[in-house]
Scaffold this active site. Sequence first.
Site, PDB file in Angstrom:
ATOM      1  N   PRO A 128     -21.587 -39.954 -26.701  1.00 34.39           N
ATOM      2  CA  PRO A 128     -21.483 -40.865 -25.558  1.00 34.39           C
ATOM      3  C   PRO A 128     -21.482 -40.117 -24.219  1.00 34.39           C
ATOM      4  CG  PRO A 128     -19.937 -41.508 -27.277  1.00 34.39           C
ATOM      5  CD  PRO A 128     -20.586 -40.235 -27.737  1.00 34.39           C
ATOM      6  N   GLU A 363     -34.946 -36.480 -27.919  1.00 34.04           N
ATOM      7  CA  GLU A 363     -35.253 -35.052 -28.194  1.00 34.04           C
ATOM      8  C   GLU A 363     -35.537 -34.280 -26.906  1.00 34.04           C
ATOM      9  OE1 GLU A 363     -37.228 -33.940 -31.743  1.00 34.04           O
ATOM     10  OE2 GLU A 363     -36.680 -35.815 -32.739  1.00 34.04           O
ATOM     11  N   GLY A 364     -34.771 -34.613 -25.872  1.00 34.10           N
ATOM     12  CA  GLY A 364     -34.904 -33.966 -24.565  1.00 34.10           C
ATOM     13  C   GLY A 364     -35.710 -34.843 -23.632  1.00 34.10           C
TER      14      GLY A 364
HETATM   15  N1  CAA Z   1     -34.955 -22.599 -27.362  1.00 33.57           N
HETATM   16  C1  CAA Z   1     -34.151 -21.666 -27.921  1.00 33.57           C
HETATM   17  N2  CAA Z   1     -32.954 -21.364 -27.394  1.00 33.57           N
HETATM   18  C2  CAA Z   1     -32.579 -22.011 -26.280  1.00 33.57           C
HETATM   19  C3  CAA Z   1     -33.374 -22.990 -25.653  1.00 33.57           C
HETATM   20  C4  CAA Z   1     -34.623 -23.274 -26.240  1.00 33.57           C
HETATM   21  N3  CAA Z   1     -35.440 -24.194 -25.758  1.00 33.57           N
HETATM   22  N4  CAA Z   1     -32.725 -23.454 -24.572  1.00 33.57           N
HETATM   23  C5  CAA Z   1     -31.560 -22.811 -24.521  1.00 33.57           C
HETATM   24  N5  CAA Z   1     -31.471 -21.928 -25.546  1.00 33.57           N
HETATM   25  C6  CAA Z   1     -30.375 -21.009 -25.859  1.00 33.57           C
HETATM   26  C7  CAA Z   1     -30.212 -19.940 -24.794  1.00 33.57           C
HETATM   27  O1  CAA Z   1     -31.032 -18.831 -25.061  1.00 33.57           O
HETATM   28  C8  CAA Z   1     -28.731 -19.612 -24.907  1.00 33.57           C
HETATM   29  O2  CAA Z   1     -28.525 -18.801 -26.034  1.00 33.57           O
HETATM   30  P1  CAA Z   1     -27.787 -17.358 -25.955  1.00 33.57           P
HETATM   31  O3  CAA Z   1     -26.492 -17.572 -25.233  1.00 33.57           O
HETATM   32  O4  CAA Z   1     -27.640 -16.946 -27.376  1.00 33.57           O
HETATM   33  O5  CAA Z   1     -28.719 -16.492 -25.178  1.00 33.57           O
HETATM   34  C9  CAA Z   1     -28.107 -20.962 -25.250  1.00 33.57           C
HETATM   35  O6  CAA Z   1     -29.146 -21.751 -25.832  1.00 33.57           O
HETATM   36  C10 CAA Z   1     -27.514 -21.674 -24.051  1.00 33.57           C
HETATM   37  O7  CAA Z   1     -28.559 -21.787 -23.121  1.00 33.57           O
HETATM   38  P2  CAA Z   1     -28.333 -22.282 -21.634  1.00 33.57           P
HETATM   39  O8  CAA Z   1     -27.239 -21.494 -20.971  1.00 33.57           O
HETATM   40  O9  CAA Z   1     -29.673 -22.276 -21.000  1.00 33.57           O
HETATM   41  O10 CAA Z   1     -27.795 -23.746 -21.845  1.00 33.57           O
HETATM   42  P3  CAA Z   1     -27.704 -24.962 -20.859  1.00 33.57           P
HETATM   43  O11 CAA Z   1     -26.366 -25.565 -20.981  1.00 33.57           O
HETATM   44  O12 CAA Z   1     -28.177 -24.578 -19.495  1.00 33.57           O
HETATM   45  O13 CAA Z   1     -28.703 -26.054 -21.532  1.00 33.57           O
HETATM   46  C11 CAA Z   1     -30.723 -27.105 -22.144  1.00 33.57           C
HETATM   47  C12 CAA Z   1     -29.965 -25.808 -21.932  1.00 33.57           C
HETATM   48  C13 CAA Z   1     -32.166 -26.687 -22.309  1.00 33.57           C
HETATM   49  C14 CAA Z   1     -30.616 -28.066 -20.978  1.00 33.57           C
HETATM   50  C15 CAA Z   1     -30.202 -27.784 -23.451  1.00 33.57           C
HETATM   51  O14 CAA Z   1     -28.886 -28.237 -23.276  1.00 33.57           O
HETATM   52  C16 CAA Z   1     -31.051 -28.922 -23.945  1.00 33.57           C
HETATM   53  O15 CAA Z   1     -32.101 -28.698 -24.539  1.00 33.57           O
HETATM   54  N6  CAA Z   1     -30.592 -30.181 -23.746  1.00 33.57           N
HETATM   55  C17 CAA Z   1     -31.274 -31.360 -24.288  1.00 33.57           C
HETATM   56  C18 CAA Z   1     -30.717 -31.699 -25.635  1.00 33.57           C
HETATM   57  C19 CAA Z   1     -31.591 -32.664 -26.374  1.00 33.57           C
HETATM   58  O16 CAA Z   1     -32.788 -32.457 -26.535  1.00 33.57           O
HETATM   59  N7  CAA Z   1     -30.971 -33.748 -26.869  1.00 33.57           N
HETATM   60  C20 CAA Z   1     -31.698 -34.682 -27.664  1.00 33.57           C
HETATM   61  C21 CAA Z   1     -30.845 -35.169 -28.752  1.00 33.57           C
HETATM   62  S1  CAA Z   1     -31.504 -35.074 -30.349  1.00 33.57           S
HETATM   63  C22 CAA Z   1     -32.386 -36.510 -30.577  1.00 33.57           C
HETATM   64  O17 CAA Z   1     -32.803 -37.168 -29.682  1.00 33.57           O
HETATM   65  C23 CAA Z   1     -32.623 -36.772 -32.009  1.00 33.57           C
HETATM   66  C24 CAA Z   1     -33.099 -38.094 -32.441  1.00 33.57           C
HETATM   67  O18 CAA Z   1     -32.386 -38.769 -33.171  1.00 33.57           O
HETATM   68  C25 CAA Z   1     -34.508 -38.521 -32.182  1.00 33.57           C
END
Ligand code: CAA
Length: 379
Positions: A128, A363-364
């Site tokens: 949420p 999924e983002g």
């Molecule tokens: N690929 C691989 N690793 C990644 C990454 C990526 N795209 N993005 C971030 N990381 C890793 C970083 O390397 C870091 O790892 P280390 O500490 O080991 O180096 C760690 O993740 C944290 O990264 P950040 O400090 O950059 O994290 P952040 O808080 O700034 O957030 C973000 C990054 C890209 C915004 C991430 O939070 C994100 O992708 N958010 C969206 C989440 C999402 O897609 N939710 C959808 C829900 S699932 C869904 O919808 C399923 C369904 O039922 C259909």
Amino acid sequence: MDFNLSEEQLMIQQAARDFAQNELLPGVIERDRDQKFPAEQVKKMGEMGLLGMMVDPKYGGAGMDSVSYVLAMEEIAKIDASAAVVMSVNNSLVCAGLEKFASEEQKVKYLTPLASGQVIGAFALSEPEAGSDATSQKTTAEDKGDYYLLNGIKNWITNGGTASYYIVIAQTDPEKKHKGINAFIVERGWEGFEVGVKEDKLGIRGSDTHSLIFNNVKVPKENRIGADGFGFNFAMAVLNGGRIGIASQALGIASGAYELALKYAKTRKAFKTEIINHQAIAFKLADMATQITAARMLCLKAACEKDAGKDISESGAMAKLYASQVAMDTTIEAVQIHGGYGYVKEYHVERLMRDAKITQIYEGTSEIQKIVISRSIAK
Ligand code: CAA
């Protein structure tokens, strides 16, 4: 990048196209109206190998490549975007993550039935108060020695009401921030685990989206995926691949709407000629065809890179960002081309327009894809 499709890839594309026409098209309007999960059709998709397409056959999968996955996803989503998201989540978020990161015991016990389509899975990250900001997990998994105690709520979980196994992301040690997050395999029916309310959605109404409630659920330690604190990196890695699935779903929604609009424009007459002969309509179709081709190229590029073992965070995000925009634009124009007919259920395009919107959110969101892309190109 060579997109000359092999005979096998073309066969898979054709099989998915035939299946969509023969099995998904009948009843798709009613399933949308009644929010009915396509249970029988999903079972058949499992039998065809569409639910574990890229998994090694030794774990019940079909052993195909990601390019075949894109081709099949497009065909399924053209006709039924709800069945397509069930397929995308099971393949990309559940099976791919387990195959890459789970232990051998976990693969035998959970991946095999999931990849062979005997059961389906769900991926529970969103909450949420934690959607895009995925590190702010409020669900907790307290380490109790030989088990974890899971407490919290997950929201908008695709396959939430129909899955047998759930990959659940939870915070074990908040002080460590994302390094304190773990991923677990949770079975439906475990004490304290309850499937919550079913969402009444704008689109993809045939897919079932639920909240999940965890109230002191005991998760055995052997059900944690990977090392302690690996859960956030696991989720990110899995989502990178998932974005190819949703991009392909968006591509299918767009190409489904385009095909319907083209057919309609060639037969519908206005001002003494078929409406495709009016430049106002022909130019819309030209834009649609161009954008869909570009979206398909981005999906196939990301899939080729995945098959080559490359980092797909950037290419997957680009494919999803662009294809979801194309899905939205194309479906809106397909309704416009159909005029009044486009606004009624029988002509399918209004459903595709409603289905398209979610591809810019789950999924983002598109905004998150831009974060991923901009960080990647700034490196
Ligand atoms: N690929 C691989 N690793 C990644 C990454 C990526 N795209 N993005 C971030 N990381 C890793 C970083 O390397 C870091 O790892 P280390 O500490 O080991 O180096 C760690 O993740 C944290 O990264 P950040 O400090 O950059 O994290 P952040 O808080 O700034 O957030 C973000 C990054 C890209 C915004 C991430 O939070 C994100 O992708 N958010 C969206 C989440 C999402 O897609 N939710 C959808 C829900 S699932 C869904 O919808 C399923 C369904 O039922 C259909």
